[in-house]
Motif scaffolding. Structure first.
Motif, PDB file in Angstrom:
ATOM      1  N   THR A  17     -60.625 -95.807 -40.802  1.00 16.85           N
ATOM      2  CA  THR A  17     -60.183 -94.417 -40.687  1.00 16.85           C
ATOM      3  C   THR A  17     -59.489 -94.235 -39.349  1.00 16.85           C
ATOM      4  O   THR A  17     -59.795 -94.954 -38.380  1.00 16.85           O
ATOM      5  CB  THR A  17     -61.366 -93.429 -40.830  1.00 16.85           C
ATOM      6  OG1 THR A  17     -60.867 -92.106 -40.858  1.00 16.85           O
ATOM      7  CG2 THR A  17     -62.356 -93.581 -39.703  1.00 16.85           C
ATOM      8  N   ILE A  29     -56.518 -90.102 -41.463  1.00 16.39           N
ATOM      9  CA  ILE A  29     -56.073 -91.150 -42.383  1.00 16.39           C
ATOM     10  C   ILE A  29     -57.306 -91.928 -42.811  1.00 16.39           C
ATOM     11  O   ILE A  29     -57.951 -92.574 -42.003  1.00 16.39           O
ATOM     12  CB  ILE A  29     -55.035 -92.071 -41.724  1.00 16.39           C
ATOM     13  CG1 ILE A  29     -53.867 -91.239 -41.194  1.00 16.39           C
ATOM     14  CG2 ILE A  29     -54.567 -93.137 -42.712  1.00 16.39           C
ATOM     15  CD1 ILE A  29     -52.943 -91.994 -40.285  1.00 16.39           C
ATOM     16  N   PRO A  31     -57.992 -94.262 -46.053  1.00 21.93           N
ATOM     17  CA  PRO A  31     -57.414 -94.809 -47.281  1.00 21.93           C
ATOM     18  C   PRO A  31     -58.418 -95.280 -48.320  1.00 21.93           C
ATOM     19  O   PRO A  31     -58.112 -96.147 -49.123  1.00 21.93           O
ATOM     20  CB  PRO A  31     -56.600 -95.987 -46.748  1.00 21.93           C
ATOM     21  CG  PRO A  31     -57.375 -96.453 -45.574  1.00 21.93           C
ATOM     22  CD  PRO A  31     -57.948 -95.196 -44.952  1.00 21.93           C
ATOM     23  N   HIS A  34     -57.808 -97.157 -51.822  1.00 22.40           N
ATOM     24  CA  HIS A  34     -56.476 -97.775 -51.807  1.00 22.40           C
ATOM     25  C   HIS A  34     -56.592 -99.165 -51.198  1.00 22.40           C
ATOM     26  O   HIS A  34     -56.490 -99.330 -49.993  1.00 22.40           O
ATOM     27  CB  HIS A  34     -55.499 -96.957 -50.981  1.00 22.40           C
ATOM     28  CG  HIS A  34     -55.260 -95.569 -51.487  1.00 22.40           C
ATOM     29  ND1 HIS A  34     -56.098 -94.909 -52.326  1.00 22.40           N
ATOM     30  CD2 HIS A  34     -54.261 -94.706 -51.256  1.00 22.40           C
ATOM     31  CE1 HIS A  34     -55.623 -93.711 -52.586  1.00 22.40           C
ATOM     32  NE2 HIS A  34     -54.517 -93.559 -51.940  1.00 22.40           N
ATOM     33  N   VAL A  39     -56.896 -99.110 -42.768  1.00 18.71           N
ATOM     34  CA  VAL A  39     -55.693 -98.318 -42.510  1.00 18.71           C
ATOM     35  C   VAL A  39     -54.541 -99.270 -42.226  1.00 18.71           C
ATOM     36  O   VAL A  39     -54.615-100.114 -41.332  1.00 18.71           O
ATOM     37  CB  VAL A  39     -55.911 -97.365 -41.321  1.00 18.71           C
ATOM     38  CG1 VAL A  39     -54.628 -96.595 -41.023  1.00 18.71           C
ATOM     39  CG2 VAL A  39     -57.056 -96.406 -41.590  1.00 18.71           C
ATOM     40  N   THR A  40     -53.468 -99.150 -43.007  1.00 17.21           N
ATOM     41  CA  THR A  40     -52.285 -99.990 -42.843  1.00 17.21           C
ATOM     42  C   THR A  40     -51.156 -99.196 -42.195  1.00 17.21           C
ATOM     43  O   THR A  40     -51.218 -97.960 -42.088  1.00 17.21           O
ATOM     44  CB  THR A  40     -51.796-100.529 -44.197  1.00 17.21           C
ATOM     45  OG1 THR A  40     -51.355 -99.414 -44.995  1.00 17.21           O
ATOM     46  CG2 THR A  40     -52.881-101.308 -44.932  1.00 17.21           C
ATOM     47  N   ARG A  42     -48.389 -98.662 -43.560  1.00 15.70           N
ATOM     48  CA  ARG A  42     -47.900 -97.780 -44.627  1.00 15.70           C
ATOM     49  C   ARG A  42     -48.700 -96.470 -44.670  1.00 15.70           C
ATOM     50  O   ARG A  42     -48.127 -95.392 -44.810  1.00 15.70           O
ATOM     51  CB  ARG A  42     -47.994 -98.488 -45.982  1.00 15.70           C
ATOM     52  CG  ARG A  42     -47.481 -97.660 -47.153  1.00 15.70           C
ATOM     53  CD  ARG A  42     -47.693 -98.366 -48.488  1.00 15.70           C
ATOM     54  NE  ARG A  42     -47.222 -99.736 -48.509  1.00 15.70           N
ATOM     55  CZ  ARG A  42     -45.959-100.106 -48.762  1.00 15.70           C
ATOM     56  NH1 ARG A  42     -45.052 -99.205 -49.026  1.00 15.70           N
ATOM     57  NH2 ARG A  42     -45.627-101.389 -48.763  1.00 15.70           N
ATOM     58  N   HIS A  43     -50.027 -96.552 -44.556  1.00 18.47           N
ATOM     59  CA  HIS A  43     -50.861 -95.342 -44.562  1.00 18.47           C
ATOM     60  C   HIS A  43     -50.487 -94.419 -43.408  1.00 18.47           C
ATOM     61  O   HIS A  43     -50.377 -93.205 -43.581  1.00 18.47           O
ATOM     62  CB  HIS A  43     -52.343 -95.699 -44.438  1.00 18.47           C
ATOM     63  CG  HIS A  43     -52.901 -96.435 -45.598  1.00 18.47           C
ATOM     64  ND1 HIS A  43     -53.599 -97.596 -45.453  1.00 18.47           N
ATOM     65  CD2 HIS A  43     -52.868 -96.176 -46.926  1.00 18.47           C
ATOM     66  CE1 HIS A  43     -53.984 -98.029 -46.637  1.00 18.47           C
ATOM     67  NE2 HIS A  43     -53.543 -97.201 -47.556  1.00 18.47           N
ATOM     68  N   ALA A  47     -48.720 -90.834 -43.936  1.00 17.02           N
ATOM     69  CA  ALA A  47     -49.486 -89.633 -43.583  1.00 17.02           C
ATOM     70  C   ALA A  47     -48.723 -88.754 -42.596  1.00 17.02           C
ATOM     71  O   ALA A  47     -48.704 -87.523 -42.723  1.00 17.02           O
ATOM     72  CB  ALA A  47     -50.847 -90.022 -43.007  1.00 17.02           C
TER      73      ALA A  47
END
Length: 132
Positions: A17, A29, A31, A34, A39-40, A42-43, A47
């Motif tokens: 997170t 964030i 995920p 997913h 957390v990537t 992309r995330h 966001a």
């Protein structure tokens, strides 16, 4: 940005997170559900982008002082003129969005850890003016 970069963890060490502050908005964030739950990149980018596309709530608009409203309208018009936004009339589609309150500071410069402890879960978005 290539998928192999977007799918990498956003931090080292990886976290499940993140709390990101972008201007006056706090973005959580998380995920879960997913992929592996980390957390990537992309995330994080998704966001931030999604938050900045949200319309300004009426209460927040009413609290804007000085030239803030004018500057938001100018920023929106500039984004329409540059093809970054569409002109539309309607409560949601034509609304001033959070990104419009940033003015010309829409270039993503990166993330900076919050505080001196460098907590891997708390970050601030660094923004700068678009190069023209």
């Amino acid at each position: 940005i290539p998928n192999h970069i977007l799918n990498q963890p956003a931090t080292n060490p990886p976290v499940s997170t993140m709390q990101v502050v972008c201007d006056q908005w706090s973005i959580t964030i998380n995920p879960s559900g997913h992929g592996p739950g980390l957390v990537t990149v992309r995330h994080v980018l998704g966001a931030i982008w999604g938050t900045l596309q949200e319309p300004i709530p009426r209460a927040q608009w009413d609290q804007l002082r000085g030239n803030a409203r004018r500057n938001a309208h100018v920023a929106r018009c500039d984004r329409i003129a540059n093809g970054q936004a569409k002109f539309a009339i309607g409560q949601e589609t034509g609304a001033i969005r959070k990104v419009d309150l940033l003015g010309d500071r829409t270039m993503f410069l990166g993330l900076k850890p919050v505080g001196s402890t460098h907590d891997p879960e708390e970050w601030t978005v660094k923004l700068g003016p678009q190069g023209r």
